[in-house]
Scaffold this active site. Structure first.
Site, PDB file in Angstrom:
ATOM      1  N   ARG A 168       0.811  -1.223   0.000  1.00 39.05           N
ATOM      2  CA  ARG A 168       0.000   0.000   0.000  1.00 39.05           C
ATOM      3  C   ARG A 168       0.848   1.279   0.000  1.00 39.05           C
ATOM      4  O   ARG A 168       0.423   2.309   0.528  1.00 39.05           O
ATOM      5  CB  ARG A 168      -0.976   0.012   1.187  1.00 39.05           C
ATOM      6  CG  ARG A 168      -1.935  -1.174   1.194  1.00 39.05           C
ATOM      7  CD  ARG A 168      -2.824  -1.216  -0.045  1.00 39.05           C
ATOM      8  NE  ARG A 168      -3.612  -2.437  -0.089  1.00 39.05           N
ATOM      9  CZ  ARG A 168      -3.262  -3.534  -0.784  1.00 39.05           C
ATOM     10  NH1 ARG A 168      -2.155  -3.541  -1.500  1.00 39.05           N
ATOM     11  NH2 ARG A 168      -4.030  -4.593  -0.785  1.00 39.05           N
ATOM     12  N   SER A 217     -11.307   0.164   2.354  1.00 43.24           N
ATOM     13  CA  SER A 217     -10.641  -0.273   3.585  1.00 43.24           C
ATOM     14  C   SER A 217     -10.080   0.930   4.334  1.00 43.24           C
ATOM     15  O   SER A 217      -9.342   1.728   3.768  1.00 43.24           O
ATOM     16  CB  SER A 217      -9.512  -1.249   3.259  1.00 43.24           C
ATOM     17  OG  SER A 217     -10.020  -2.429   2.684  1.00 43.24           O
ATOM     18  N   GLU A 287      -5.268   3.531   5.824  1.00 41.85           N
ATOM     19  CA  GLU A 287      -5.164   3.315   4.374  1.00 41.85           C
ATOM     20  C   GLU A 287      -5.855   4.461   3.642  1.00 41.85           C
ATOM     21  O   GLU A 287      -5.489   4.811   2.526  1.00 41.85           O
ATOM     22  CB  GLU A 287      -5.778   1.967   3.984  1.00 41.85           C
ATOM     23  CG  GLU A 287      -5.501   1.564   2.558  1.00 41.85           C
ATOM     24  CD  GLU A 287      -5.807   0.105   2.279  1.00 41.85           C
ATOM     25  OE1 GLU A 287      -6.455  -0.167   1.254  1.00 41.85           O
ATOM     26  OE2 GLU A 287      -5.393  -0.770   3.075  1.00 41.85           O
TER      27      GLU A 287
END
Length: 295
Positions: A168, A217, A287
């Site tokens: 990520r 998310s 995130e």
């Protein structure tokens, strides 16, 4: 007096960004700029003598714009940056192209390896920036290189290795705007590709609150753990602050129940991080991006 560079694209002052985000919250951009093309963007960046702060904006799918808005210039790359073209057995894709649209294009042209994009909201540029992934694949698996421009107006190219994809994240310089991504092509069977895409869509709709005002998310999964399990274990499924709550359906998804502010959402996320850390000793990492000023 604010002096803006001369451009061919479009400026809007005190522009409301709320309607551009999936959460439908947040304040205004001091200046909103949609460049006509990459040369127009380059011209703006070179002329930016006042060194106005710059933020880039994609599909608004994994971002919280704070209620105080964003100082300086918010740059959004529009349809002119969303082209898909074949060049020498590669795909060159504009950074504002939606992941879903690229997945559909690849299915129609019997190109495999892009099926997972059908389950990832957002743009190609955003996907590269966060090495977005789902269902066993990530952007690092398909990107050959990217074309970008820095805030000084220099065009740059980065290979997959130079991008330095991580979970990520990546190792790219911060003051960078991604313009295009180059992908390798692997031929497949259109029907099999479609079957896989439908499997992913069905899995997503059966496990995620996709019809809600959400940003995907909320927290990245810690190594070897699942964020939703840690949140659930801490007793925070459905937990609410103001108009924001953790989804009952999937508790790593934050939801605007209709009247949430950006502060509600950010406060909720910070509260969840605190409680999970107290309960499990794990510090969850956001995130979802949070940008802008607090009121």
């Amino acid at each position: 007096m604010l002096i803006l560079p001369i451009v061919k694209g479009e400026y809007k002052k005190d522009y409301n960004l709320k309607h551009l985000t999936w959460f439908k919250v947040g304040g205004n951009a001091e200046i909103f700029f949609k460049p006509l093309d990459s040369e127009d963007l380059k011209s703006f960046l070179i002329q930016n003598k006042q060194k106005l702060p710059i933020k880039t904006f994609g599909a608004g799918s994994n971002i919280i714009i704070r209620d105080g808005g964003i100082e300086g210039v918010v740059i959004k790359l529009g349809q002119n940056f969303s082209n898909i073209e074949f060049v020498d057995n590669h795909l060159i894709v504009g950074s504002s192209c939606l992941n879903y649209n690229l997945a559909k294009f690849c299915q129609a042209n019997a190109i495999s390896g892009f099926e997972f994009l059908v389950g990832i909201p957002g743009t190609i540029g955003g996907g590269v920036a966060m090495n977005a992934g789902a269902y066993g694949s990530e952007f690092k698996d398909i990107v050959v290189q990217i074309e970008a421009i820095d805030f000084a107006g220099n065009f740059l190219t980065f290979t997959n290795e130079e991008i330095g994809f991580k979970y990520r994240s990546n190792n790219l310089p911060k003051n960078l705007i991604i313009l295009k991504a180059v992908f390798k092509i692997n031929k497949g069977d259109s029907e099999n590709i479609l079957l896989r895409m439908n499997e992913i869509k069905n899995a997503r709709s059966s496990t995620q609150p996709i019809k809600e005002r959400t940003g995907g998310s909320t927290f990245a999964n810690p190594e070897g753990r699942k964020s939703w399990e840690l949140i659930d274990k801490a007793g925070l499924r459905g937990y609410r602050i103001g108009g924001a709550s953790m989804s009952e359906f999937h508790c790593n998804f934050m939801i605007n129940n209709g009247d949430a502010t950006a502060k509600d959402l950010e406060d909720l996320g910070d509260f969840v991080r605190q409680k999970v850390c107290e309960d499990s000793g794990v510090k969850l990492e956001w995130e979802i991006k949070r940008i802008g000023r607090h009121p």
